[in-house]
Design a protein around this motif. Structure first.
Motif, mmCIF file in Angstrom:
data_model
loop_
_atom_site.group_PDB
_atom_site.id
_atom_site.type_symbol
_atom_site.label_atom_id
_atom_site.label_comp_id
_atom_site.label_asym_id
_atom_site.label_seq_id
_atom_site.Cartn_x
_atom_site.Cartn_y
_atom_site.Cartn_z
ATOM 1 N N ASN A 177 102.652 50.433 117.465
ATOM 2 C CA ASN A 177 101.845 51.369 116.671
ATOM 3 C C ASN A 177 101.536 52.641 117.459
ATOM 4 O O ASN A 177 101.582 53.746 116.930
ATOM 5 N N ALA A 218 102.579 56.463 116.621
ATOM 6 C CA ALA A 218 101.591 57.536 116.498
ATOM 7 C C ALA A 218 102.014 58.741 117.347
ATOM 8 O O ALA A 218 101.777 59.890 116.986
ATOM 9 N N LYS A 224 104.916 60.531 115.719
ATOM 10 C CA LYS A 224 104.442 61.393 114.634
ATOM 11 C C LYS A 224 103.942 62.724 115.175
ATOM 12 O O LYS A 224 104.219 63.777 114.611
ATOM 13 N N ASP A 248 96.433 55.545 123.365
ATOM 14 C CA ASP A 248 97.547 56.477 123.185
ATOM 15 C C ASP A 248 97.000 57.863 122.933
ATOM 16 O O ASP A 248 95.845 58.011 122.543
ATOM 17 N N MET A 273 93.770 59.223 113.815
ATOM 18 C CA MET A 273 93.500 59.075 112.379
ATOM 19 C C MET A 273 92.172 59.714 112.021
ATOM 20 O O MET A 273 91.233 59.708 112.820
ATOM 21 N N ASN A 281 94.403 52.752 106.252
ATOM 22 C CA ASN A 281 95.401 52.065 107.073
ATOM 23 C C ASN A 281 94.923 50.739 107.635
ATOM 24 O O ASN A 281 95.700 49.807 107.774
ATOM 25 N N VAL A 329 102.837 42.328 110.264
ATOM 26 C CA VAL A 329 101.452 42.633 109.940
ATOM 27 C C VAL A 329 100.764 43.454 111.013
ATOM 28 O O VAL A 329 99.618 43.828 110.871
ATOM 29 N N GLY A 330 101.482 43.722 112.048
ATOM 30 C CA GLY A 330 101.063 44.722 113.028
ATOM 31 C C GLY A 330 99.647 44.585 113.522
ATOM 32 O O GLY A 330 99.278 43.601 114.182
ATOM 33 N N PHE A 331 98.877 45.576 113.204
ATOM 34 C CA PHE A 331 97.532 45.724 113.735
ATOM 35 C C PHE A 331 96.708 44.443 113.673
ATOM 36 O O PHE A 331 96.017 44.079 114.619
ATOM 37 N N SER A 358 94.210 57.393 120.030
ATOM 38 C CA SER A 358 93.422 56.197 119.715
ATOM 39 C C SER A 358 93.260 55.289 120.925
ATOM 40 O O SER A 358 94.152 55.194 121.757
HETATM 41 P P1 ADP Z 1 102.454 49.197 110.237
HETATM 42 O O1 ADP Z 1 102.479 49.692 111.637
HETATM 43 O O2 ADP Z 1 103.500 48.170 109.937
HETATM 44 O O3 ADP Z 1 102.385 50.269 109.212
HETATM 45 P P2 ADP Z 1 99.834 48.259 110.976
HETATM 46 O O4 ADP Z 1 98.894 47.313 110.303
HETATM 47 O O5 ADP Z 1 100.238 47.936 112.355
HETATM 48 O O6 ADP Z 1 101.080 48.366 110.039
HETATM 49 O O7 ADP Z 1 99.176 49.667 110.977
HETATM 50 C C1 ADP Z 1 98.743 50.245 109.782
HETATM 51 C C2 ADP Z 1 98.721 51.731 109.915
HETATM 52 O O8 ADP Z 1 97.648 52.143 110.753
HETATM 53 C C3 ADP Z 1 99.945 52.353 110.544
HETATM 54 O O9 ADP Z 1 100.945 52.545 109.592
HETATM 55 C C4 ADP Z 1 99.394 53.661 111.078
HETATM 56 O O10 ADP Z 1 99.372 54.644 110.053
HETATM 57 C C5 ADP Z 1 97.990 53.314 111.424
HETATM 58 N N1 ADP Z 1 97.863 53.081 112.868
HETATM 59 C C6 ADP Z 1 97.882 51.903 113.501
HETATM 60 N N2 ADP Z 1 97.754 52.057 114.825
HETATM 61 C C7 ADP Z 1 97.659 53.392 115.040
HETATM 62 C C8 ADP Z 1 97.497 54.230 116.194
HETATM 63 N N3 ADP Z 1 97.455 53.706 117.415
HETATM 64 N N4 ADP Z 1 97.440 55.559 116.000
HETATM 65 C C9 ADP Z 1 97.497 56.106 114.776
HETATM 66 N N5 ADP Z 1 97.641 55.374 113.656
HETATM 67 C C10 ADP Z 1 97.730 54.046 113.783
#
Ligand code: ADP
Length: 628
Positions: free
Chosen positions: A35, A39, A42, A76, A81, A89, A121-123, A168
Motif C-alpha cells: 500500500n 501511495a 501515485k 511512507d 489521504m 478507503n 484485503v490488504g489493509f 502516512s
Molecule cells: P487495496 O490496496 O487493495 O485497494 P487496501 O484495503 O489495502 O486495499 O487499501 C484501501 C485503500 O486505502 C487503498 O486503495 C488506498 O487508496 C488507501 N491506502 C491504503 N494505504 C495507504 C497509504 N499508505 N497511503 C495512501 N493511501 C492508502
C-alpha cells in the motif's frame, strides 16, 4: 468522540481477520508495504504529470518497531489521504461489488483463506496481528492531517491531527501473546528483515529500518560497541529484471500471488526478455483456475504495462488477444513513452509489435506444455479451453492455423482427451474423415447407435460436448486435409462399397414401406431411409443439410425468439434388425399398426439422441398397448 461504524461487509471481513486462523499472518507486512509503495507511485505519477519536481530518490518507506510498547510502524511519504478518502478507503472494503460473503458463517474458517487470497484485503490484514491500528496521514498539498484509529469491529474514529510532511504512518499495536500465537515475534530485526526480503524485495522504493550492529570493544574482552544505522532492506530490483537463473519457482509464485491476488500458485510462469523489433521484458502467468468472474462481462483482460520500470497502466487490454485473456502479468518496455495516454497507446506501433510477439510466446509455451507436460496442459484446458475455442470461432476462423493445434477433444477410444494431430496419426487405413458426434455428455454420446459400426472398424469418434464445438468444427472445415464428418448427419457414409450397394438395393425393394412410414410421420421427419450406420440397434435419427440436431438444440436454447433454424430430421432404420421384418409384415397386413410402430420408433430415436419426445403419455400408451 463518536465512533463510526464499518460498512456491513467490511465489518464481517474484519471479524474474520481478527479471528484469523490464517497460517500466513505475516503477510500483513507485505500488504502494508505494498500500500505504501502504491501511495508513492501515485505521488510520483502526479509529480510527472504536474511537474512537481519529486524524484524517485525522494520517496522511501521507513519501518521501525518498539519492543516495549509492542508496536510496529510503517511510514511512507506518498500521496496520503484526506478525510473523505480515509473514510471511503478504510471504512469500506471491496467496493467492487463482486465480493459477497456466504451468509453461512459456519463455513467461515474454510472460506477464510480464499477470501484473503482472492480479494487481497490488504489493509485489514493488519488486524490479524494487531489489536489496534492507527493511521496518521496527510494528503500531498494539503494542510490538515488526520488520525484514523480502530480497535476492530467496534468501528473507527477519525480526528484532526498534526503531521509535518505528506504521507502516512501506520502504527500497529500488536495483540497479546496467546498459548498458540507469539505476536511478539515481529518485534525483532531479523524477523522484519527476512519478511521484507521474502515478500517485498522488489518494491521499487527503499524500505529502510534502523539496524543494530555489535562490534567487540577494542581491548575489552566480552564487551561490545553497539551502533545503529539506517539500512535499506530490499534490493529494489523488480523481479522481471532479474535473470531467470537468479529466481526460484517459489519467488515467481509468491510474486504472482501477491500482485495478482490469487491464493493458488500459477499453473506456469513465462519470463521472457525480447530484443529486436520490439524490446521488452515480460513476466506472464497462467492461473491454475479461472477467476470466479472469468466467464462474465465483469472480467477485464489485460497486462500491466511498465515503461522502464514505471507502471503506466494497470490493465492494458491491447497487449492480449481475447483468446489469451486468462493470462496475467506484466510487460516492461523502454520503447514506450512515459506520458503516453490511453488513446495514444491504442495506436502505438510499438505496442502492436509487443502484442504480436507475446501472442507467439504464449502459444509456444502452451504448445510446449502440451507436448511435455500433458497433465498440466489438460488442467489448463479444463479451465481455459473454452476461451481458446471462442477465440477460434470469434475470429471467423482467422486464427485457425494458429490455434487448432491447441484444441483437445474427448475421443471414443479410452474416453481420453486427444489433439487433432494425435487423432489423425491414429487414423485407420481406409479412414478418410475425422468423425465426431455432438451432445450433452461423453457417456450419452458413447451409447449412440451410430457409434457401434465405427467402433467395430476401429475408427475413433470425437465426442463434442461444449455448445460451441460444432460451430468450431464448421469453421475448421478440415484438419491436415482430412474432412470432419458428423456421425449424426444423414450423409455420413462410413459403410463399405458393398454395404452401400446393399443399402441401395434394400431401399429400392422397400420403397413403398419407407414411403408409408414417412407419410405417417409427416411434419416430424424430412425422410425415412434404410441405414448403413447401424449394427444392433433398430433406428437412429440423423439430419440432412447444414443444421444438425445438436445445433437446433443449442440455438433453440439461446435467448431471442426470432425464427430458430430447425434440423431436417431423417429417421434411419436398420433393415437387418428383426423389427424391420415386422414392419414389412405390418405394411402388408395392418397399416394402422404400422403407423403406431413408426411413431414409437421415431420417439425412441428422439430419446436416444437426447431430444424430448412430443407426447410422452401417448408414447407410453402405445408401448403399453403392445405389451398387453
Ligand atoms: P487495496 O490496496 O487493495 O485497494 P487496501 O484495503 O489495502 O486495499 O487499501 C484501501 C485503500 O486505502 C487503498 O486503495 C488506498 O487508496 C488507501 N491506502 C491504503 N494505504 C495507504 C497509504 N499508505 N497511503 C495512501 N493511501 C492508502
Amino acid at each position: 468522540m463518536a465512533k463510526k461504524q464499518f460498512k456491513a461487509e467490511s465489518k464481517r471481513l474484519l471479524e474474520m481477520m481478527i479471528n484469523s486462523i490464517y497460517t500466513h499472518k505475516e503477510i500483513f507486512l507485505r500488504e502494508l508495504i505494498s500500500n505504501a509503495s502504491d501511495a508513492m507511485d501515485k505521488l510520483y505519477f502526479k509529480s510527472m504529470q504536474e511537474n512537481l519536481g519529486i524524484t524517485r530518490d525522494d520517496l522511501s518507506i521507513n519501518l521501525s518497531f518498539d519492543k516495549d510498547a509492542r508496536t510496529i510502524t510503517i511510514e511512507d511519504n506518498g500521496i496520503g489521504m484526506d478525510k473523505d478518502e480515509l473514510e471511503n478507503n478504510l471504512g469500506v472494503i471491496a467496493q467492487s461489488g463482486s465480493f459477497k460473503f456466504k451468509q453461512d458463517n459456519s463455513d467461515a474458517d474454510k472460506e477464510e483463506v480464499d477470501v484473503i487470497g482472492q480479494f487481497g484485503v490488504g489493509f485489514y490484514s493488519a488486524f490479524m496481528v494487531a489489536k489496534k491500528v492507527e493511521m496518521l496521514t496527510k494528503k500531498y498539498g494539503e494542510e490538515q492531517a488526520y488520525l484514523w484509529s480502530s480497535e476492530g469491529v467496534d468501528g473507527y474514529t477519525i480526528t484532526d491531527a498534526e503531521k509535518e510532511k505528506n504521507g502516512s504512518v501506520i502504527t500497529l499495536f500488536l495483540k497479546d501473546n496467546t498459548e498458540d500465537e507469539d505476536y511478539g515475534e515481529y518485534l525483532a530485526e531479523y524477523k522484519l528483515k527476512s519478511l521484507v526480503k521474502r515478500y517485498s524485495d522488489y518494491i521499487r522504493y527503499p524500505i529502510k529500518m534502523p539496524v543494530t550492529h555489535r562490534k567487540p570493544k577494542e581491548g575489552k574482552e566480552g564487551e561490545y560497541d553497539e551502533t545503529t544505522e539506517i539500512e535499506t532492506l530490499n534490493s529494489m530490483v523488480p523481479i522481471w529484471k532479474k535473470s531467470k537463473q537468479e529466481l526460484t519457482d517459489e519467488q515467481y509464485n509468491e510474486y504472482y500471488k501477491e500482485k495478482f491476488l490469487d491464493y493458488m500458485d500459477p499453473l506456469i510462469h513465462i519470463h521472457s526478455k525480447t530484443e529486436g523489433t520490439a524490446t521488452y521484458n515480460a513476466l506472464l502467468f497462467i492461473p491454475k483456475k479461472a477467476p470466479f468472474n472469468f466467464y462474465t462481462k465483469e472480467y477485464e483482460k489485460g497486462l500491466q504495462l511498465y515503461s522502464s520500470g514505471v507502471l503506466i497502466m494497470d490493465k492494458c487490454a491491447d497487449l492480449l488477444p481475447d483468446y489469451f485473456s486468462f493470462v496475467r502479468g506484466l510487460v516492461d518496455s523502454e520503447d514506450l513513452s512515459l506520458n503516453i495516454s490511453r488513446e495514444m497507446l491504442q495506436h502505438d506501433r510499438q505496442l502492436k509489435l509487443i502484442e504480436k510477439s507475446l501472442e507467439r510466446t504464449i502459444k509456444n509455451e502452451l504448445k510446449k506444455m502440451l507436448n511435455n507436460d500433458r497433465e498440466k496442459y489438460e488442467e489448463f484446458w479444463k479451465n481455459f479451453g473454452l476461451q481458446i475455442k471462442y477465440g477460434l470461432y470469434g475470429g471467423y476462423g482467422m486464427q485457425k492455423e494458429f490455434l487448432q493445434d491447441l484444441l483437445l477433444f474427448t475421443s471414443s477410444a479410452e474416453k481420453k482427451l486427444t489433439t487433432l494431430e494425435e487423432y489423425v496419426t491414429r487414423m485407420k487405413e481406409g479412414q478418410d474423415a475425422i468423425y465426431f458426434a455432438c451432445g450433452e455428455s461423453v457417456a450419452k454420446l458413447d451409447t449412440l447407435p451410430q457409434t457401434e459400426m465405427l467402433k467395430e472398424k476401429g475408427y475413433e469418434i470425437l465426442y463434442l460436448t461444449d455448445n460451441i464445438d460444432e460451430f468450431i468444427i464448421k469453421m475448421l472445415v478440415d484438419y491436415d486435409g482430412k474432412e470432419f464428418k458428423s456421425i449424426q448427419s444423414s450423409d455420413a457414409d462410413f459403410e463399405s462399397e458393398d454395404e452401400k450397394k446393399e443399402k441401395k438395393e434394400k431401399t429400392e425393394q422397400n420403397k413403398d414401406l419407407l414411403g408409408e412410414i414417412k407419410k405417417s410421420l409427416e411434419g416430424k421427419v424430412a425422410d425415412v431411409r434404410i441405414s448403413a450406420k447401424l449394427r444392433s440397434h433398430p433406428v437412429c435419427l440423423t439430419s440432412d443439410g447444414e443444421v444438425s440436431l445438436e445445433m437446433e438444440k443449442v440455438l433453440g436454447a439461446m435467448p431471442g425468439n426470432e425464427m430458430k433454424p430447425k434440423a431436417d430430421r431423417v429417421l434411419e432404420i436398420n433393415a437387418d434388425h428383426p423389427i424391420f421384418a415386422k414392419l414389412q409384415f405390418l405394411f402388408d397386413n395392418d397399416k394402422e399398426k404400422l403407423a403406431a410402430y413408426a411413431d414409437i420408433l421415431y420417439d425412441q430415436a428422439l430419446l436416444i439422441e437426447g431430444l424430448e419426445i412430443e407426447d410422452p403419455v401417448e408414447y407410453c400408451n402405445k408401448v403399453c398397448a403392445l405389451m398387453v
